[in-house]
Design a protein around this motif. Structure first.
Motif, PDB file in Angstrom:
ATOM      1  N   TRP A 203      10.939   1.152   1.054  1.00 44.00           N
ATOM      2  CA  TRP A 203      10.423  -0.205   0.852  1.00 44.00           C
ATOM      3  C   TRP A 203      11.532  -1.246   0.803  1.00 44.00           C
ATOM      4  CZ3 TRP A 203       5.561  -1.011   1.762  1.00 44.00           C
ATOM      5  CH2 TRP A 203       4.649   0.044   1.608  1.00 44.00           C
ATOM      6  N   ILE A 215       1.720  -8.188   2.068  1.00 41.76           N
ATOM      7  CA  ILE A 215       0.657  -7.728   1.180  1.00 41.76           C
ATOM      8  C   ILE A 215       0.429  -8.726   0.047  1.00 41.76           C
ATOM      9  CG2 ILE A 215       0.072  -5.955  -0.539  1.00 41.76           C
ATOM     10  CD1 ILE A 215       1.400  -3.889   1.324  1.00 41.76           C
ATOM     11  N   LEU A 317      -3.842  -1.385   3.589  1.00 42.04           N
ATOM     12  CA  LEU A 317      -3.498  -0.209   2.794  1.00 42.04           C
ATOM     13  C   LEU A 317      -2.992   0.925   3.679  1.00 42.04           C
ATOM     14  CD1 LEU A 317      -6.531  -0.233   0.331  1.00 42.04           C
ATOM     15  CD2 LEU A 317      -4.164  -0.799  -0.222  1.00 42.04           C
ATOM     16  N   ALA A 320       0.569   0.538   4.493  1.00 41.86           N
ATOM     17  CA  ALA A 320       1.462   0.965   3.407  1.00 41.86           C
ATOM     18  C   ALA A 320       1.658   2.484   3.425  1.00 41.86           C
ATOM     19  CB  ALA A 320       0.888   0.519   2.063  1.00 41.86           C
ATOM     20  N   ALA A 335       0.869  -0.237  -3.556  1.00 39.66           N
ATOM     21  CA  ALA A 335       0.238  -1.282  -2.751  1.00 39.66           C
ATOM     22  C   ALA A 335      -0.815  -2.037  -3.550  1.00 39.66           C
ATOM     23  CB  ALA A 335      -0.388  -0.673  -1.493  1.00 39.66           C
TER      24      ALA A 335
END
Length: 390
Positions: A203, A215, A317, A320, A335
């Protein structure tokens, strides 16, 4: 248990778990009016509720990746939600209400990374479609709960209406243990430092940070609209709570129906075009609302804005999960924490903007959606393993 039945039960479980929190879209503004709160205070209440729930997402995801029997964890969330919101109905004041709703929301929050982690592992070939089917339950709760609570508020005060709203959660909670036994058991694993360091490193890379920012901005835009539209309908157009509930539910219906189809489209066509198109469409519709068009046009623009954002949630989602590649529940917990934690600031900012004027509030939502679309266009959505092979 056959996969179609399994997915259906998870959608029903999602509906029941989300029912009380979906009712808050109408109950909180009604409670705010009863308590003589300002739009900023109502927006702050939504933010506190969502931040409280966000604190449970990541721990629940980590626990779900360590526990072999995840079905038992899912059953526990129903009782946490039912008891928590039932107690919150007796809250004596503003701060106590915020704290109790936040605690109750933790149970609701815990359901999401556990359930979606189970589904993405079982349906690994089409994760976004599975998440879209699961999301139908939550979206239907957001469609049906405001209608029902709007009718309840015509005869009951907000406290009694909130207490009644836990009944669907209790009912499905009594039925779900049979479904929980069909949840595949997984090997019990401990969270190791190197694994978490690798997950965090994923990340921290450039595209990972862009995805995190997208997000957050995406859900800030959605929260801005959902938290203020019921108040806008009551305050600016003098609708009754029941009428506002029907209108609000109608706004959410299109997005609810579209989620599995948009999720499947993103599985086939890729995440970027779906996420960019959804956010850009919402930005354009929000810009139209800044002009305060006639009522019928305004309803159409609000429907487009909300549906465009709601329909791409499963694809968001799944993006992610694609980025992390494994530890699905932990990744989804992260997330969800971004969406409902950082993203919940959209409600507070929308309340502040609405205190200036309603066009300011709609301009804020449009700007956030536009920024999310720009980040989506700039992000590489390839799985890290795929990127490494190129």
């Amino acid at each position: 248990m056959q996969q179609r039945t399994f997915l259906t039960w998870f959608a029903v479980g999602h509906l029941a778990n989300d029912w009380p929190i979906a009712a808050l879209w109408l109950i909180v503004p009604t409670a705010g009016i009863a308590m003589d709160l300002s739009p900023t205070e109502i927006g702050l209440l939504f933010t506190l509720i969502n931040v409280g729930g966000a604190l449970a997402y990541l721990p629940a995801g980590i626990v779900a990746d360590q526990v072999a029997d995840r079905g038992r964890l899912l059953v526990a969330t129903f009782w946490w939600v039912a008891i928590g919101y039932g107690v919150a109905a007796a809250a004596p004041g503003y701060l106590t209400l915020a704290a109790m709703l936040a605690l109750a929301g933790m149970g609701n929050a815990a359901w999401h990374p556990i359930a979606t982690g189970v589904l993405t592992r079982r349906c690994s070939e089409q994760p976004a479609q599975a998440l879209g089917i699961h999301a139908i339950g939550g979206s239907l709760a957001e469609v049906l709960a405001p209608v029902s609570v709007g009718l309840l508020l015509a005869h009951l005060d907000w406290r009694a209406a909130l207490a009644v709203c836990v009944l669907p959660t209790l009912l499905v909670g009594l039925c779900f243990p049979r479904v929980a036994r069909a949840v595949p058991r997984v090997e019990k694993t401990a969270v190791r430092g190197p694994d978490m360091a690798e997950l965090l490193a994923t990340w921290r890379r450039r595209d990972g940070l862009r995805l995190v920012a997208m997000i957050c901005l995406y859900n800030m835009a959605l929260m801005a609209l959902l938290s203020m539209i019921p108040l806008y309908l009551v305050a600016a157009h003098a609708l009754t709570p029941a009428a506002a509930g029907f209108v609000f539910s109608a706004l959410l219906l299109t997005g609810a129906v579209a989620q599995p189809f948009v999720g499947r489209l993103s599985d086939m066509a890729g995440r970027r075009p779906v996420l960019v198109a959804g956010n850009l469409t919402a930005a354009l519709a929000g810009a139209a609302l800044v002009l305060q068009p006639p009522f019928a046009v305004m309803l159409a623009a609000m429907t487009v804005a909300v549906a465009a954002l709601d329909s791409i949630r499963a694809a968001m989602l799944a993006a992610a999960v694609d980025r992390a590649g494994r530890r699905e529940a932990t990744t989804l917990g992260f997330a969800f924490a971004l969406m409902d934690g950082v993203g919940a600031l959209g409600a507070l900012l929308a309340g502040i903007a609405a205190g200036l004027s309603w066009p300011h509030m709609f301009a804020l939502a449009a700007g956030l959606s536009l920024a999310a679309a720009a980040l989506g266009y700039a992000t590489d959505f390839s799985r890290p393993a795929d990127a490494a092979r190129r």
